[in-house]
Motif scaffolding. Sequence first.
Motif, short mmCIF file in Angstrom:
data_model
loop_
_atom_site.label_atom_id
_atom_site.label_comp_id
_atom_site.label_asym_id
_atom_site.label_seq_id
_atom_site.Cartn_x
_atom_site.Cartn_y
_atom_site.Cartn_z
N GLY A 147 27.09 -4.08 -38.63
CA GLY A 147 28.44 -3.89 -38.69
C GLY A 147 28.96 -4.07 -39.98
O GLY A 147 28.44 -4.52 -40.87
N PRO A 148 30.12 -3.21 -40.31
CA PRO A 148 30.61 -3.24 -41.71
C PRO A 148 31.30 -4.26 -42.26
O PRO A 148 31.30 -4.28 -43.46
CB PRO A 148 31.94 -2.15 -41.50
N MET B 274 25.51 -4.36 -46.94
CA MET B 274 24.04 -4.82 -47.44
C MET B 274 23.71 -3.86 -48.69
O MET B 274 24.07 -2.67 -48.59
CB MET B 274 23.00 -4.33 -46.27
N THR C 195 19.80 3.62 -52.30
CA THR C 195 20.34 4.42 -51.00
C THR C 195 21.45 5.13 -51.23
O THR C 195 22.19 5.48 -50.41
CB THR C 195 20.72 3.01 -50.07
N PHE D 36 23.62 8.49 -51.36
CA PHE D 36 23.34 9.69 -50.79
C PHE D 36 23.18 10.67 -52.01
O PHE D 36 24.19 10.98 -52.47
CB PHE D 36 24.60 9.95 -49.73
N PRO D 37 22.02 11.21 -52.04
CA PRO D 37 21.88 12.34 -53.01
C PRO D 37 22.84 13.48 -53.20
O PRO D 37 22.97 14.16 -54.30
CB PRO D 37 20.39 12.65 -53.10
N TRP D 38 23.30 13.83 -52.05
CA TRP D 38 24.13 14.91 -51.93
C TRP D 38 25.68 14.69 -52.31
O TRP D 38 26.43 15.70 -52.35
CB TRP D 38 23.97 15.66 -50.42
N HIS E 278 32.22 6.54 -49.02
CA HIS E 278 31.70 6.78 -47.89
C HIS E 278 31.78 5.68 -46.76
O HIS E 278 32.10 5.88 -45.58
CB HIS E 278 30.16 6.95 -47.97
N GLY E 279 31.51 4.39 -46.99
CA GLY E 279 31.96 3.27 -46.07
C GLY E 279 33.17 3.57 -45.54
O GLY E 279 33.70 3.06 -44.42
N ILE F 292 33.86 6.18 -43.17
CA ILE F 292 33.39 5.89 -41.86
C ILE F 292 34.47 5.02 -40.93
O ILE F 292 34.80 5.14 -39.90
CB ILE F 292 32.21 5.13 -41.89
N TYR G 264 26.21 13.16 -59.98
CA TYR G 264 25.20 12.97 -58.71
C TYR G 264 24.26 11.83 -59.05
O TYR G 264 23.93 11.76 -60.30
CB TYR G 264 24.51 14.15 -58.36
N ARG H 211 29.81 0.48 -53.61
CA ARG H 211 29.93 0.97 -52.18
C ARG H 211 30.00 0.01 -51.32
O ARG H 211 31.06 -0.15 -50.31
CB ARG H 211 28.77 1.95 -51.94
N GLN I 58 33.50 -1.28 -48.85
CA GLN I 58 33.92 -1.40 -47.56
C GLN I 58 34.24 -2.53 -47.06
O GLN I 58 34.62 -2.89 -45.97
CB GLN I 58 32.54 -1.09 -46.74
#
Lengths: 281, 299
Positions: free
Chosen positions: A95-96, A100, A106, A108-110, A119-120, A123, A151, A167, A171
């Motif tokens: 859960g958010p 972690m 981790t 995201f390379p894109w 990102h979090g 979501i 990037y 990141r 969140q």
Amino acid sequence: MSNSGKDSLSRDASLEQGRAAGEPPARANRVSKEYVGGKIVALDDVSLDIRENQVTALIGPSGCGKTTMLRLIAGLEYPTRGGVEVYGQPILGPGPERGMVFQAYTSFPWLSVLKNVEHGMKIQGLPRDARRARAEKFLKLVHLDDFADSYPVQLSGGMKQRVAIARTLAQNPQLLLLDEPFGALDAQVTWEMEEMIIEIIESENKTVILITHDIQEAIYLADRIIFFTRQPGKIKADMPMEFKGGRRFLRKEDLLSEPGYVDMEKLLYQMMREEIQGRVS
Amino acid sequence: MMAENKSESTSNTESTVPGTGTGGTLEKAPLYKPPKERFLEVRGSVGRNESLILGLAGVVAFFGIWEICHYLTPESQQKFLPSVEQVVGKIYGLIRDKGYFSDIGKSVYRIYLSFTVACLIAVPLGLLMGCFIKLRALINPTVGGLRYLPAASFVPLLLVYFGPTDFAKMALLFLGCVFFLIALILDNVLSVPKELIESAQTMGASRRHIVLKVALPAAAPQILDSMRNMIAVSWTYLVIAEIVAATDGIGAVMMRAARFLHVDIIMGGILTIGILGVLTDISFRLAARFLFPYQYARH
């Protein structure tokens, strides 16, 4: 800091109730975790309470259950026996509210660095502008504001971990789970990162669980160190860092001259030696 | 500032110690000459221009050997091994007199349409199987087995079902690559690092989000690569697909030529397919640069 009050990152009501009722951020209740049908006992009847707004380091030799314990709290695995709770609520998955940071990279390379940090929050459905502002704040906190549009492939290992930390903080987790976050970094970068973590803990006031095999790192960052044995994984010692007197040191060398530091380091090395010698390796 | 001053002062002292620069301008050390790299250097280096020249040399050598073989063949047999210029001339003749472009267009259309449909099935299926282990257990044994069925053996069946239609040909092209494509894409999705998925989970991502916004973009560059490899296989099936009762397409032109022992046309067809294949490959590589710019990003 006033930002964190305004943002609309929702928090689970039942967790808030548990928190108000004084339940600990994380509790393991007689937890066992077996692998390969009981041939490997990563954790054996372990109980522990994590205290609010403390940094708790779980340390021990390789193969002790420290990472397993963190993954149980994260909800990425489930115990074989016993139970794990967050603010009194049984854990039913990730859960958010339990962010972690992994040892592996981790990002995201894109996605650009900024989008990664957003990102979090994306979501969790935070609106775009709020997201952007909050991401920028945390990028500044980890000194990456100049790299917002880069990037991840363009970053060094230490910078990638800073993205991961930003990141996760963005969140807005109640628990920050750090799984050997500096394990892949060289000594100097690790040291810079440790000092940065101290800065962040001071400003963000989070409950942190840190997995590490580095004794100095554990003493420097933690308010409390829990030492795990290996096979079966049990708690060997649970030590508050009393010699620090509740202080956190922004510079690592200030800790080294603190009376009591050397004794603590010596004690932990002795424990580590006992554990390693107990086995034929 | 401090650091700059320090480095200046140290470099000054260094220059005075050996007594080379007499306190004036610093002379740079002579350029280091690395040992000469042999042509066959293990893990050696190759420059951009150099690799272009070597690549062209390979192509020239290929056509050169072909040409030599042609002239070594006794004159009476030379029509069975035409020279490069005869084949190229024949292709030109076909284009000018026989509407060869429309045959090429027809073949390209069959390949691309059948391959697009194969991708539309393989990508979602591979993605879902890579994300959900129970779906994989359900589907993979069947799909994995179907890969071993030779596509050419479907020709009679497709003829019975669909007759000598365009559909039958595209169905064959589709069957020739779809099962391999599923297996490759499944592998691509499975090789997405576990931590990428787990970190999304600890952010509270839904299953839908993990499949579409994490696993798919994470595997996308490798998926495109699998497609590039499989469309090459699709080109190899083209002639088989167009052998049967085809009136148009590169394969049909070649089969018609075979009846009259027109080896130059047959070889022209082979060459055409080769060129189209290379162009397809290049377009996929360009697409990768366009779709995944982050892979090529540097400081």
